[in-house]
Motif scaffolding. Sequence first.
Motif, PDB file in Angstrom:
ATOM      1  N   THR A 181     -13.582   5.070  -0.927  1.00 29.62           N
ATOM      2  CA  THR A 181     -15.027   4.821  -0.947  1.00 29.62           C
ATOM      3  C   THR A 181     -15.763   5.877  -0.126  1.00 29.62           C
ATOM      4  O   THR A 181     -15.402   6.144   1.016  1.00 29.62           O
ATOM      5  N   VAL A 182     -16.791   6.456  -0.713  1.00 30.38           N
ATOM      6  CA  VAL A 182     -17.623   7.434  -0.021  1.00 30.38           C
ATOM      7  C   VAL A 182     -19.014   6.831   0.148  1.00 30.38           C
ATOM      8  O   VAL A 182     -19.621   6.368  -0.830  1.00 30.38           O
ATOM      9  N   THR A 183     -19.518   6.843   1.368  1.00 24.45           N
ATOM     10  CA  THR A 183     -20.826   6.253   1.670  1.00 24.45           C
ATOM     11  C   THR A 183     -21.764   7.317   2.212  1.00 24.45           C
ATOM     12  O   THR A 183     -21.467   7.959   3.225  1.00 24.45           O
ATOM     13  N   GLU A 184     -22.874   7.517   1.522  1.00 25.43           N
ATOM     14  CA  GLU A 184     -23.939   8.396   2.023  1.00 25.43           C
ATOM     15  C   GLU A 184     -24.930   7.516   2.778  1.00 25.43           C
ATOM     16  O   GLU A 184     -25.663   6.739   2.181  1.00 25.43           O
ATOM     17  N   PHE A 185     -24.936   7.621   4.090  1.00 20.08           N
ATOM     18  CA  PHE A 185     -25.787   6.753   4.898  1.00 20.08           C
ATOM     19  C   PHE A 185     -27.233   7.225   4.854  1.00 20.08           C
ATOM     20  O   PHE A 185     -27.510   8.435   4.845  1.00 20.08           O
ATOM     21  N   ASP A 186     -28.134   6.270   4.826  1.00 15.40           N
ATOM     22  CA  ASP A 186     -29.571   6.584   4.839  1.00 15.40           C
ATOM     23  C   ASP A 186     -30.000   6.873   6.269  1.00 15.40           C
ATOM     24  O   ASP A 186     -29.991   5.986   7.127  1.00 15.40           O
ATOM     25  N   ILE A 187     -30.355   8.118   6.544  1.00 16.07           N
ATOM     26  CA  ILE A 187     -30.815   8.495   7.886  1.00 16.07           C
ATOM     27  C   ILE A 187     -32.278   8.922   7.863  1.00 16.07           C
ATOM     28  O   ILE A 187     -32.755   9.638   8.747  1.00 16.07           O
ATOM     29  N   THR A 188     -32.995   8.457   6.844  1.00 18.17           N
ATOM     30  CA  THR A 188     -34.405   8.809   6.710  1.00 18.17           C
ATOM     31  C   THR A 188     -35.226   8.125   7.800  1.00 18.17           C
ATOM     32  O   THR A 188     -35.093   6.923   8.029  1.00 18.17           O
ATOM     33  N   ASP A 189     -36.063   8.890   8.464  1.00 17.03           N
ATOM     34  CA  ASP A 189     -36.979   8.315   9.451  1.00 17.03           C
ATOM     35  C   ASP A 189     -38.253   7.863   8.752  1.00 17.03           C
ATOM     36  O   ASP A 189     -38.845   8.631   7.980  1.00 17.03           O
ATOM     37  N   PRO A 190     -38.706   6.644   9.013  1.00 14.34           N
ATOM     38  CA  PRO A 190     -39.930   6.165   8.364  1.00 14.34           C
ATOM     39  C   PRO A 190     -41.187   6.908   8.821  1.00 14.34           C
ATOM     40  O   PRO A 190     -42.171   6.975   8.097  1.00 14.34           O
ATOM     41  N   VAL A 191     -41.147   7.454  10.035  1.00 12.98           N
ATOM     42  CA  VAL A 191     -42.285   8.217  10.555  1.00 12.98           C
ATOM     43  C   VAL A 191     -41.795   9.603  10.946  1.00 12.98           C
ATOM     44  O   VAL A 191     -40.830   9.741  11.705  1.00 12.98           O
ATOM     45  N   ILE A 192     -42.428  10.630  10.424  1.00 11.15           N
ATOM     46  CA  ILE A 192     -42.079  12.023  10.721  1.00 11.15           C
ATOM     47  C   ILE A 192     -43.264  12.665  11.419  1.00 11.15           C
ATOM     48  O   ILE A 192     -44.401  12.566  10.953  1.00 11.15           O
ATOM     49  N   ASP A 243     -23.415  16.413   9.347  1.00 12.56           N
ATOM     50  CA  ASP A 243     -23.677  17.844   9.259  1.00 12.56           C
ATOM     51  C   ASP A 243     -24.997  18.047   8.532  1.00 12.56           C
ATOM     52  O   ASP A 243     -25.808  17.108   8.438  1.00 12.56           O
ATOM     53  N   HIS A 244     -25.213  19.256   8.000  1.00 13.62           N
ATOM     54  CA  HIS A 244     -26.500  19.548   7.365  1.00 13.62           C
ATOM     55  C   HIS A 244     -26.737  18.714   6.103  1.00 13.62           C
ATOM     56  O   HIS A 244     -27.867  18.638   5.606  1.00 13.62           O
ATOM     57  N   ASN A 245     -25.688  18.089   5.589  1.00 11.01           N
ATOM     58  CA  ASN A 245     -25.834  17.235   4.412  1.00 11.01           C
ATOM     59  C   ASN A 245     -26.250  15.811   4.764  1.00 11.01           C
ATOM     60  O   ASN A 245     -26.562  15.025   3.870  1.00 11.01           O
ATOM     61  N   GLY A 246     -26.226  15.465   6.043  1.00 10.81           N
ATOM     62  CA  GLY A 246     -26.551  14.114   6.468  1.00 10.81           C
ATOM     63  C   GLY A 246     -25.355  13.460   7.131  1.00 10.81           C
ATOM     64  O   GLY A 246     -24.551  14.130   7.789  1.00 10.81           O
ATOM     65  N   VAL A 247     -25.205  12.150   6.961  1.00  8.49           N
ATOM     66  CA  VAL A 247     -24.069  11.412   7.520  1.00  8.49           C
ATOM     67  C   VAL A 247     -23.312  10.773   6.363  1.00  8.49           C
ATOM     68  O   VAL A 247     -23.883   9.994   5.588  1.00  8.49           O
ATOM     69  N   THR A 248     -22.030  11.112   6.268  1.00  7.41           N
ATOM     70  CA  THR A 248     -21.201  10.631   5.164  1.00  7.41           C
ATOM     71  C   THR A 248     -19.951   9.956   5.709  1.00  7.41           C
ATOM     72  O   THR A 248     -19.297  10.474   6.618  1.00  7.41           O
ATOM     73  N   GLY A 249     -19.630   8.800   5.149  1.00  7.49           N
ATOM     74  CA  GLY A 249     -18.419   8.080   5.517  1.00  7.49           C
ATOM     75  C   GLY A 249     -17.383   8.185   4.421  1.00  7.49           C
ATOM     76  O   GLY A 249     -17.705   8.016   3.237  1.00  7.49           O
ATOM     77  N   TYR A 250     -16.164   8.482   4.812  1.00  3.60           N
ATOM     78  CA  TYR A 250     -15.062   8.606   3.862  1.00  3.60           C
ATOM     79  C   TYR A 250     -14.000   7.570   4.228  1.00  3.60           C
ATOM     80  O   TYR A 250     -13.243   7.758   5.188  1.00  3.60           O
ATOM     81  N   ALA A 251     -13.938   6.474   3.491  1.00  2.00           N
ATOM     82  CA  ALA A 251     -12.976   5.409   3.775  1.00  2.00           C
ATOM     83  C   ALA A 251     -11.600   5.761   3.207  1.00  2.00           C
ATOM     84  O   ALA A 251     -11.484   6.532   2.246  1.00  2.00           O
ATOM     85  N   ALA A 252     -10.563   5.182   3.789  1.00  2.00           N
ATOM     86  CA  ALA A 252      -9.194   5.442   3.342  1.00  2.00           C
ATOM     87  C   ALA A 252      -8.971   4.974   1.905  1.00  2.00           C
ATOM     88  O   ALA A 252      -8.109   5.521   1.197  1.00  2.00           O
ATOM     89  N   ASP A 253      -9.737   3.990   1.443  1.00  2.00           N
ATOM     90  CA  ASP A 253      -9.551   3.472   0.078  1.00  2.00           C
ATOM     91  C   ASP A 253     -10.278   4.304  -0.969  1.00  2.00           C
ATOM     92  O   ASP A 253     -10.310   3.944  -2.154  1.00  2.00           O
TER      93      ASP A 253
END
Length: 320
Positions: free
Chosen positions: A261-272, A249-259
């Motif tokens: 663990t919350v992971t904020e994935f890096d979706i930064t593009d090296p070239v804009i 969503d507008h916050n980026g890509v986030t993974g929520y594991a059953a255990d």
Amino acid sequence: MNILLVGLGGMGTCHYMNYLEIEGANVAACVGRTDSDQASAAKWNLPIYESIAEACTTHEIDVIDVCAPTYLHKALVLEAAKQKKHIICEKPVALNLRDAKEMYAAAEENGVQLYIAQVLQFTREVETLREVIADKRYGKPLDGCFERLTACPKWSQGGWLLDKEKSGLLPFDLHIHDLDVIVSMFGKPDDVIFTECAGEGKAYAEQYRFQYIYHNGLNVSAEAAWFNAAIPFTARWRVYFERGMLICDHNGVTGYAADGTVTEFDITDPVIVDCGINLGASGWFYRELSHLLDCAGRGVPSPLVPRQRVLDVVEILEKI
């Protein structure tokens, strides 16, 4: 690599701005017939021609990039194939399966590749989803929900976007992005059911909800809309897995594991790159066009936008 740019409207402008940043890419000439095309060619100091054949006779061209309105795609791709040049064509390839197959056949007969520019495949967000499904860190996917909503677009020259015979309307212009991702991640659905609605006097459906049927038990739904409401553009999705959930969503890509663990994935593009139109700055088109030019240079199909998936998506949209 010398590129002939066909159509200098919004997407033509976007592609041109990105080619300026891609090493080895050179827009050698363009094709266009409108006053706006002429103005853009003059601004960019590009020679402009009325036909692909004329431009290819005058210039050494390696790739022909078709960014014209959808209803012109077939004729332009067939003309480009005759010149025996690799072809990039904006989505959708065509508005029916028969035309799409004919376009691919023409490319094959002339020994060239036809690449369809499904840009979401080149976003870091979709790349992340592809990786999470492949490595099975959350198990297998059980449910997916995709949403792509905006106010009704008013930008198309001559109003072609709101003409069913010219654009395919909302399914082919907007929902095609999410459907391409759905098919690429989960395979071709076994069936689709949908609802649609429109205000009184509207000649087109303003909103759809889709339910894609998979006999393996997977649930996938989607919503797409051109609302008669001044809402901001909204695109988001979530996929539920056996042991977690991935949300974009507008916050980026986030993974929520059953255990927990919350992971904020890096979706930064090296070239804009600033696309020069209302799409804003991103790395999407830079990554897409860099990939397609690399494939063209090697004369190979794109593994990220394969022919059969393009045809499967058109077949589903034609049914809708």
